[in-house]
Design an enzyme around this catalytic site. Structure first.
Site, PDB file in Angstrom:
ATOM      1  N   GLU A  35       0.867  -1.172   0.000  1.00 56.37           N
ATOM      2  CA  GLU A  35       0.000   0.000   0.000  1.00 56.37           C
ATOM      3  C   GLU A  35       0.911   1.232   0.000  1.00 56.37           C
ATOM      4  OE1 GLU A  35      -3.673   2.068   2.507  1.00 56.37           O
ATOM      5  OE2 GLU A  35      -2.615   0.344   3.341  1.00 56.37           O
ATOM      6  N   ARG A 260       5.283 -12.917  10.206  1.00 52.68           N
ATOM      7  CA  ARG A 260       5.701 -11.533   9.991  1.00 52.68           C
ATOM      8  C   ARG A 260       7.109 -11.345  10.536  1.00 52.68           C
ATOM      9  NH1 ARG A 260       2.094  -6.206  11.043  1.00 52.68           N
ATOM     10  NH2 ARG A 260       3.735  -4.636  10.897  1.00 52.68           N
ATOM     11  N   LYS A 270       4.148   1.033   9.570  1.00 51.57           N
ATOM     12  CA  LYS A 270       4.116   2.389   9.009  1.00 51.57           C
ATOM     13  C   LYS A 270       3.357   3.343   9.944  1.00 51.57           C
ATOM     14  CE  LYS A 270       2.752   0.605   5.047  1.00 51.57           C
ATOM     15  NZ  LYS A 270       2.262   0.458   3.662  1.00 51.57           N
TER      16      LYS A 270
END
Length: 547
Positions: A35, A260, A270
């Site tokens: 994104e 992850r 982020k």
């Protein structure tokens, strides 16, 4: 690309190999779908590395698809930066797509769900939707608008598209199961109203699909075979499969999750990085103390070292925290082979050699690398006055670090042996300079306590050294306490010192091993003072820290 490839025995590879053996697919297609609401970090690179190399290993393809479904967060500068990082890392991506490429098709699939009585327009606001959805301990309850007619839903959804409602006044929800034990499946939102100009489609749309709705459809339209993502999306798999099952679409990719990336004393979110920037704890997205690719590049990390790190951590389903030392070892291994040696004094103290004439100067020719002779040689100069690091001398004996004291004999690296005679202090009792005598370097019988680095006072260049330490004091900064409470206030210390004159031609981005100090990267050159500014990449192995 680094020659290292992904672990041949990881569970995703086994799944793909089995699928190919059963001839479920003729060609493997994966995708990396960032994104563009921030810069790439090391966690993203792990995902890109896995998707890219799995496709490469099986002669397939890997797409990059920018998830630009939320116009409020995405920016052109982030897309530009992500493309730059991908190229810098050495990934050769041929196909770059955007979710916005499929907005019309996604919209039509929403209409299909409405016609199948599997989606409805809801007028509850966000707080009400959350309240109606329930919790892990309480079941959800139906929205009062859940049973609108197909025609009413089609009419309202069209009016949403035409901009007849305010933001938050209406949304489109999937009609699944408000009693589901998985909260995400309790009638999730598929579309919301946003009056925000889109970087690709401008003002063509004022309704935008949610990630969970657009992502699976985009995968299917691109004929992705294996949608590989991190474990936090494991519940989303249920919605992913439900959507594809209930729309008329040819391809139905399967989702697979891996752990992850978590690295001790660091964050890779982020949202939290943005918080640190807003609170001025870090400067920008390229701050060398965080693990964004721009930050790692500014600090001096190389593409090969980052790819090597990704190849070492492997692919698992088990969440864990990786030691920072693994990443540091990867950059050391790379720089040890590829960076020239030079000398720098970070904490300068002056040595005066009393038995050397004032105008004496000797030119010494030394190798730039102890093994790689192709790196050539350089000139250094030996004079009456030199700088050494103050941590290499103590006026009181300290056996812990074997520091030379008055009367000790030490060797200057690549030069002469010296004997410490006495010290001169200022009124505060601080050492101002040290007086020594010099002995010839060729005297093999001369016993010395230590070899130290040095630079000539006359042939040195002023430099600033940005010494970086871990940004947080806790291994897991997000655990229990607030993030800002765990910030290490000494994560950056700036020192003023000197480097060899040979570095006057150094270019920004050049990397060096400052002997006995660590690996450093030239970050910039100050306009006014012409000072060289170096960033600490990493310390040498087993080198005690002296900041």
């Amino acid at each position: 690309m680094n020659k290292n490839t992904i672990n041949k025995n990881n569970f995703i590879r086994k799944i793909i190999k089995n699928d190919l053996n059963k001839k479920k697919y003729s060609k493997i297609k994966t995708r990396f779908a960032p994104e563009p609401n921030g810069y790439l970090h090391l966690g993203h690179v792990k995902s890109l590395y896995i998707n890219y190399n799995i496709a490469k290993d099986f002669n397939g393809t890997c797409n990059v698809r920018f998830d630009d479904s939320n116009p409020s967060k995405i920016k052109k500068k982030y897309i530009k930066s992500i493309k730059k990082d991908i190229k810098w890392l050495g990934f050769k991506i041929n196909n770059i797509y955007y979710t916005s490429n499929y907005f019309l098709k996604i919209y039509n699939y929403a209409i299909e769900l409405i016609k199948k009585k599997l989606a409805y327009v809801d007028e509850l606001n966000s707080k009400e939707i959350k309240k109606y959805r329930g919790t892990l301990k309480t079941i959800g309850k139906d929205s009062p608008y859940r049973n609108r007619s197909i025609n009413d839903n089609l009419k309202l959804f069209k009016e949403m598209k035409e901009g007849k409602f305010k933001e938050g006044q209406m949304c489109l929800r999937a009609k699944i199961n408000m009693l589901s034990p998985i909260i995400l499946m309790r009638d999730p939102i598929l579309y919301r109203i946003k009056y925000k100009e889109h970087i690709k489609t401008a003002n063509e749309w004022c309704i935008y699909p949610m990630y969970d709705f657009s992502h699976c459809i985009s995968d299917a339209l691109e004929k992705i075979t294996h949608s590989i993502c991190t474990l936090e999306f494991i519940d989303n798999k249920n919605l992913y499969n439900w959507i594809l099952k209930n729309i008329t679409i040819e391809n139905r990719p399967k989702q697979y999750e891996f752990s992850r990336l978590n690295i001790e004393y660091n964050i890779m979110s982020k949202r939290y990085i943005n918080k640190l920037i807003k609170k001025k704890i870090i400067t920008k997205w390229n701050d060398p103390r965080i693990l964004t690719i721009t930050g790692l590049r500014k600090r001096g990390y190389t593409p090969d070292s980052i790819i090597d790190f990704c190849s070492r951590i492997g692919v698992t389903k088990q969440n864990n925290i990786i030691e920072m030392s693994l990443l540091e070892n990867c950059i050391r291994n790379d720089l040890n082979k590829n960076s020239p040696r030079t000398m720098a004094i970070i904490n300068p103290i002056k040595i005066i050699l009393e038995n050397i004439p004032n105008k004496y100067e000797e030119q010494l020719i030394i190798n730039n690398h102890p093994i790689n002779k192709n790196m050539g040689k350089r000139k250094i100069y030996f004079n009456k006055e030199i700088y050494i690091d103050k941590y290499d001398f103590k006026d009181k004996n300290n056996n812990k670090y074997n520091h030379p004291v008055v009367g000790n004999k030490i060797r200057l690296k690549n030069a002469y042996n010296i004997i410490i005679k006495f010290i001169i202090k200022n009124k505060k009792g601080e050492i101002k300079k040290i007086i020594c005598t010099c002995k010839h370097k060729k005297n093999q019988d001369y016993k010395y306590i230590k070899i130290i680095h040095w630079v000539s006072v006359l042939h040195s260049i002023p430099a600033k050294f940005y010494l970086y330490e871990k940004l947080f004091n806790k291994i897991n900064p997000l655990k229990k306490n607030k993030l800002t409470n765990n910030v290490n206030k000494k994560s950056l210390i700036i020192k003023n010192g000197f480097v060899e004159e040979s570095l006057k031609t150094a270019k920004i981005g050049n990397k060096y091993q400052f002997e006995r100090e660590g690996y450093y990267c030239l970050d910039k050159i100050e306009n006014k003072s012409n000072n060289l500014i170096f960033n600490l990449i990493t310390n040498l192995n087993n080198r005690y820290k002296r900041i």
